[in-house]
Design a protein around this motif. Sequence first.
Motif, short mmCIF file in Angstrom:
data_model
loop_
_atom_site.label_atom_id
_atom_site.label_comp_id
_atom_site.label_asym_id
_atom_site.label_seq_id
_atom_site.Cartn_x
_atom_site.Cartn_y
_atom_site.Cartn_z
N PHE A 75 33.61 -49.66 15.53
CA PHE A 75 32.05 -48.35 14.91
C PHE A 75 31.20 -49.54 16.43
N ALA A 78 32.16 -49.48 19.57
CA ALA A 78 32.08 -47.78 19.97
C ALA A 78 30.80 -47.03 20.57
N ALA A 79 29.85 -47.86 20.03
CA ALA A 79 28.50 -47.60 20.36
C ALA A 79 27.96 -48.35 21.28
N GLN A 82 29.36 -46.39 24.46
CA GLN A 82 28.25 -45.38 24.97
C GLN A 82 27.31 -45.68 25.45
N ILE A 205 24.06 -47.04 15.18
CA ILE A 205 25.48 -46.55 15.04
C ILE A 205 26.07 -45.52 13.78
N GLN A 208 25.18 -42.10 15.95
CA GLN A 208 25.82 -41.83 17.31
C GLN A 208 27.17 -41.91 16.57
N VAL A 209 27.79 -42.68 15.99
CA VAL A 209 28.94 -42.48 15.72
C VAL A 209 29.24 -42.10 14.38
N ARG A 212 28.39 -38.55 14.32
CA ARG A 212 29.14 -38.06 14.74
C ARG A 212 30.57 -37.51 14.48
N PHE A 271 38.25 -41.02 11.52
CA PHE A 271 37.07 -41.99 12.59
C PHE A 271 37.91 -42.61 14.46
N LEU A 275 38.85 -41.47 17.31
CA LEU A 275 38.46 -42.78 18.31
C LEU A 275 39.65 -42.37 19.24
N ILE A 280 34.90 -39.99 19.96
CA ILE A 280 34.16 -40.88 19.89
C ILE A 280 32.87 -41.51 21.30
#
Length: 388
Positions: A75, A78-79, A82, A205, A208-209, A212, A271, A275, A280
């Motif tokens: 997670f 991924a943030a 982004q 997080i 936006q994760v 989202r 999730f 992803l 994501i």
Amino acid sequence: MIEPRSGPGAGAASTGVALQAALDDVHRAGMPGVFAEVRDGDQVWRGAAGVADLDTGRPAGPELRHRVGSITKTFTAAAVLQQVEQGQIGLDTPIGHYLPRLVPGSRGEAITVRMLLGHTSGLRDYLPSAYPSLRGFPTIGETTPASLDEHRFTRFDPVELIGMGVAAPPVGAPGGAPGVYSNTNYLLLCQLLGHVTGSSAERYITEQVIERAGLRDTVLPTGSEIDGPHSKLYESWFGMIDPPRDYSVFDMSWVGPAASLISTMADLNRFFGLLLAGEIVAPSSLARMQHTGPVISFEGTTIQYGLGLHRVELPGHGTFWGHDGSVWGGGAISLHRADGGRQLSIGINLMRPNGLDEHGRPRHHPLDDALPALYHLAMAGVPAPTAA
């Protein structure tokens, strides 16, 4: 139980029976409670075995919220990706460019954001410094679990934890191979997220994760308790805590957004499915996350690690992506076939039950056979081959 999105066939029902039997085997091998969700195309299977509470006998269930440990790192990664997409972070920019006070001097100029994400920074984990009774780790016989009780409600400052890791002797040169897994890397990434977004890593997080992805039962906790239905978490620390003690109530600031996530097996599958579908982060960012190299795990094994993702090859059944994680008393694993056709997330509520032998090494435990057998079945849909 099988929950089909379309009518179930005999094969799906047979697989569900086999998965339940494998969960039961894990329970019989010594796990108080185990729970899972497995997805195979349009079929969704959820099951559990054992208990969530040894004192009351409350049964484990697949819907339980659970501390999923370092699965949080996917997670967080991924943030960060982004923000790379938005031009706010450069993967190959030195961390000293952003946070010179946290990683000063030549190391701050040598360690890049990519190295932090992939555990190739050479920064040592701070935990043996923060938890004095674990100072001897990874030599387990030189540790005790005393710090777990001493720091159950300690509110750690992430900057102080990072300072411990930066001050400790490095485990390798920046960018060197193999990398060495370290929570220091991801606490630095959380500080970086706060620096570039003007918010906290937890808030970014979450918005936006987690939100989202539409995850309804996933949260980065601010307190010491798990809200909602959950299991107790029993830690043995290699037989030194006998009987195992419940650590489900615990201040998670010792790892923060590096490993404190609370989630469900269903949310994890959702999730990772999103992803890997490029929903994501952009497909180009996902490709960066999936570029792997060797990293030495906490357990001393070498894994193939990308930017917040493990790669697992199952011969004859494809490539799987995901992460595993552990906290005091709880563990989880979440793996997903590259084409998205097969997904598994499994939670357990006992950690480190292996006693130590006369050399201070963990003895074999029946769970060392039962858990891999469950994971193989969940990934492949067929039992693991037996040795000749």
